[in-house]
Scaffold this motif. Sequence first.
Motif, PDB file in Angstrom:
ATOM      1  N   ALA A   1       0.825  -1.215   0.000  1.00 38.97           N
ATOM      2  CA  ALA A   1       0.000   0.000   0.000  1.00 38.97           C
ATOM      3  C   ALA A   1       0.854   1.257   0.000  1.00 38.97           C
ATOM      4  CB  ALA A   1      -0.929   0.001   1.211  1.00 38.97           C
ATOM      5  N   ALA A   2       2.050   1.170   0.568  1.00 34.54           N
ATOM      6  CA  ALA A   2       2.919   2.348   0.628  1.00 34.54           C
ATOM      7  C   ALA A   2       3.454   2.753  -0.735  1.00 34.54           C
ATOM      8  CB  ALA A   2       4.078   2.107   1.602  1.00 34.54           C
ATOM      9  N   ALA A   3       3.137   2.001  -1.779  1.00 35.61           N
ATOM     10  CA  ALA A   3       3.386   2.501  -3.134  1.00 35.61           C
ATOM     11  C   ALA A   3       2.721   3.858  -3.305  1.00 35.61           C
ATOM     12  CB  ALA A   3       2.855   1.510  -4.171  1.00 35.61           C
ATOM     13  N   SER A   4       1.546   4.017  -2.712  1.00 40.32           N
ATOM     14  CA  SER A   4       0.842   5.299  -2.805  1.00 40.32           C
ATOM     15  C   SER A   4       1.555   6.388  -2.018  1.00 40.32           C
ATOM     16  CB  SER A   4      -0.597   5.149  -2.293  1.00 40.32           C
ATOM     17  OG  SER A   4      -1.339   4.279  -3.123  1.00 40.32           O
ATOM     18  N   LEU A   5       2.187   6.038  -0.905  1.00 47.55           N
ATOM     19  CA  LEU A   5       2.929   7.021  -0.122  1.00 47.55           C
ATOM     20  C   LEU A   5       4.168   7.484  -0.875  1.00 47.55           C
ATOM     21  CD1 LEU A   5       2.772   5.417   3.438  1.00 47.55           C
ATOM     22  CD2 LEU A   5       1.313   7.212   2.500  1.00 47.55           C
ATOM     23  N   ALA A   6       4.906   6.536  -1.448  1.00 47.41           N
ATOM     24  CA  ALA A   6       6.094   6.896  -2.223  1.00 47.41           C
ATOM     25  C   ALA A   6       5.709   7.783  -3.396  1.00 47.41           C
ATOM     26  CB  ALA A   6       6.797   5.631  -2.709  1.00 47.41           C
ATOM     27  N   TRP A   7       4.612   7.477  -4.022  1.00 48.96           N
ATOM     28  CA  TRP A   7       4.162   8.231  -5.187  1.00 48.96           C
ATOM     29  C   TRP A   7       3.673   9.619  -4.783  1.00 48.96           C
ATOM     30  CZ3 TRP A   7       5.705   8.111  -9.717  1.00 48.96           C
ATOM     31  CH2 TRP A   7       4.961   8.512 -10.845  1.00 48.96           C
ATOM     32  N   ALA A   8       3.032   9.721  -3.629  1.00 48.28           N
ATOM     33  CA  ALA A   8       2.600  11.031  -3.140  1.00 48.28           C
ATOM     34  C   ALA A   8       3.806  11.910  -2.827  1.00 48.28           C
ATOM     35  CB  ALA A   8       1.724  10.876  -1.900  1.00 48.28           C
ATOM     36  N   ALA A   9       4.875  11.307  -2.309  1.00 53.35           N
ATOM     37  CA  ALA A   9       6.099  12.073  -2.068  1.00 53.35           C
ATOM     38  C   ALA A   9       6.718  12.517  -3.389  1.00 53.35           C
ATOM     39  CB  ALA A   9       7.095  11.228  -1.277  1.00 53.35           C
ATOM     40  N   ALA A  10       6.669  11.657  -4.396  1.00 47.35           N
ATOM     41  CA  ALA A  10       7.171  12.036  -5.720  1.00 47.35           C
ATOM     42  C   ALA A  10       6.359  13.188  -6.300  1.00 47.35           C
ATOM     43  CB  ALA A  10       7.135  10.834  -6.655  1.00 47.35           C
ATOM     44  N   ASP A  11       5.064  13.169  -6.069  1.00 45.06           N
ATOM     45  CA  ASP A  11       4.207  14.259  -6.531  1.00 45.06           C
ATOM     46  C   ASP A  11       4.542  15.562  -5.811  1.00 45.06           C
ATOM     47  OD1 ASP A  11       1.527  15.137  -7.890  1.00 45.06           O
ATOM     48  OD2 ASP A  11       1.296  15.709  -5.787  1.00 45.06           O
ATOM     49  N   ALA A  12       4.870  15.447  -4.524  1.00 43.17           N
ATOM     50  CA  ALA A  12       5.182  16.640  -3.738  1.00 43.17           C
ATOM     51  C   ALA A  12       6.556  17.213  -4.056  1.00 43.17           C
ATOM     52  CB  ALA A  12       5.091  16.318  -2.246  1.00 43.17           C
ATOM     53  N   ARG A  13       7.494  16.341  -4.472  1.00 41.90           N
ATOM     54  CA  ARG A  13       8.864  16.775  -4.730  1.00 41.90           C
ATOM     55  C   ARG A  13       9.405  16.168  -6.034  1.00 41.90           C
ATOM     56  NH1 ARG A  13       7.556  19.617  -1.118  1.00 41.90           N
ATOM     57  NH2 ARG A  13       8.731  20.170   0.787  1.00 41.90           N
ATOM     58  N   PRO A  14       8.759  16.389  -7.150  1.00 44.89           N
ATOM     59  CA  PRO A  14       9.208  15.738  -8.392  1.00 44.89           C
ATOM     60  C   PRO A  14      10.609  16.153  -8.828  1.00 44.89           C
ATOM     61  CG  PRO A  14       7.584  17.446  -8.862  1.00 44.89           C
ATOM     62  CD  PRO A  14       7.583  17.249  -7.379  1.00 44.89           C
ATOM     63  N   GLY A  15      11.028  17.364  -8.452  1.00 43.62           N
ATOM     64  CA  GLY A  15      12.356  17.811  -8.827  1.00 43.62           C
ATOM     65  C   GLY A  15      13.441  17.429  -7.850  1.00 43.62           C
ATOM     66  N   ARG A  16      13.058  16.791  -6.742  1.00 41.95           N
ATOM     67  CA  ARG A  16      14.027  16.442  -5.702  1.00 41.95           C
ATOM     68  C   ARG A  16      14.253  14.938  -5.578  1.00 41.95           C
ATOM     69  NH1 ARG A  16      17.404  16.959  -3.209  1.00 41.95           N
ATOM     70  NH2 ARG A  16      16.779  16.721  -1.034  1.00 41.95           N
ATOM     71  N   ILE A  17      13.596  14.161  -6.429  1.00 39.09           N
ATOM     72  CA  ILE A  17      13.660  12.706  -6.334  1.00 39.09           C
ATOM     73  C   ILE A  17      14.264  12.145  -7.613  1.00 39.09           C
ATOM     74  CG2 ILE A  17      12.200  10.625  -6.332  1.00 39.09           C
ATOM     75  CD1 ILE A  17      10.387  12.032  -4.352  1.00 39.09           C
ATOM     76  N   ALA A  18      15.171  11.167  -7.451  1.00 36.55           N
ATOM     77  CA  ALA A  18      15.803  10.555  -8.625  1.00 36.55           C
ATOM     78  C   ALA A  18      14.889   9.551  -9.302  1.00 36.55           C
ATOM     79  CB  ALA A  18      17.108   9.871  -8.217  1.00 36.55           C
ATOM     80  N   GLY A  19      14.081   8.850  -8.521  1.00 37.61           N
ATOM     81  CA  GLY A  19      13.193   7.847  -9.078  1.00 37.61           C
ATOM     82  C   GLY A  19      12.444   7.150  -7.964  1.00 37.61           C
ATOM     83  N   VAL A  20      11.576   6.234  -8.358  1.00 34.48           N
ATOM     84  CA  VAL A  20      10.689   5.542  -7.420  1.00 34.48           C
ATOM     85  C   VAL A  20      10.676   4.061  -7.756  1.00 34.48           C
ATOM     86  CG1 VAL A  20       8.290   5.325  -6.614  1.00 34.48           C
ATOM     87  CG2 VAL A  20       9.224   7.590  -7.148  1.00 34.48           C
ATOM     88  N   ALA A  21      10.631   3.228  -6.718  1.00 35.32           N
ATOM     89  CA  ALA A  21      10.340   1.806  -6.895  1.00 35.32           C
ATOM     90  C   ALA A  21       9.132   1.456  -6.052  1.00 35.32           C
ATOM     91  CB  ALA A  21      11.529   0.939  -6.494  1.00 35.32           C
ATOM     92  N   VAL A  22       8.245   0.669  -6.617  1.00 32.61           N
ATOM     93  CA  VAL A  22       7.098   0.169  -5.867  1.00 32.61           C
ATOM     94  C   VAL A  22       7.177  -1.353  -5.877  1.00 32.61           C
ATOM     95  CG1 VAL A  22       5.639   2.179  -6.222  1.00 32.61           C
ATOM     96  CG2 VAL A  22       5.609   0.371  -7.923  1.00 32.61           C
TER      97      VAL A  22
END
Length: 245
Positions: free
Chosen positions: A72-93
């Motif tokens: 379920a925390a895939a949604s949390l990681a993605w929400a953080a990416a939405d909040a900081r798209p320029g500060r994150i290198a990438g995401v894994a779910v």
Amino acid sequence: MDILLVAGLWLDGSAWDAVVPELAALGHRPVPLTLPGQGDGAVDATLDDQVAVIVSAVDAAAGKPFVVGHSAAASLAWAAADARPGRIAGVAVIGGFPASDGRAYAPFFPVRDGVVDFPGWEPFEGPDAADLDEAARARLAAAALPVPGAVAEGIVRLTDPRRFALPVTLVCPEFTPDQAREWIVGGESPELAAVEHLSYVDIDSGHWPMTTRPRELARILAEAAEAAEAAEAAEATEATAVAED
């Protein structure tokens, strides 16, 4: 690279204990996060509180971190990416699909007395728990923490389309990459369907590979983080070359 590790329902940062040394041995700085309401005693925690902790970890990272969300925390990681798209290198779910804007975070189990308790193993019989022996089941169940109802029933908010430009790796544990592709094409994950650079990686495990396949999972996450970092470096080089022309 800093790799932020966010476990799913009922788990705190200790869920990554077996993965952390493996990632460190591969040259990365793993940062397992314990979320409000899942390990800190904050029974009144909300979904926004949990997202805020991840965003704060992103802001505190040295350079651009790689953010990992399990289940379920895939949604949390993605929400953080939405909040900081320029500060994150990438995401894994891992074994999960980010919820879309306006959807409830984790409406999968009933809220009783203000919390969602671990429901036992019956809902997870089959591929989810196939690789968990009785000892592993007992350890996970003993470590399971009630999730505040305001977290589980919280509404996901996504506003910045720049998140779709981030590289995303979908780690496929209890399902195959082919199944995941079919589900995404079929409309089950509009968020991942819109991602510009989505890769799939298979891992032969159930739903909790951090418990049963920590070394393999660490290798997958390290390779995904390094690929995201390399892609960003290539884009920066290209942008510099264009500017100089």
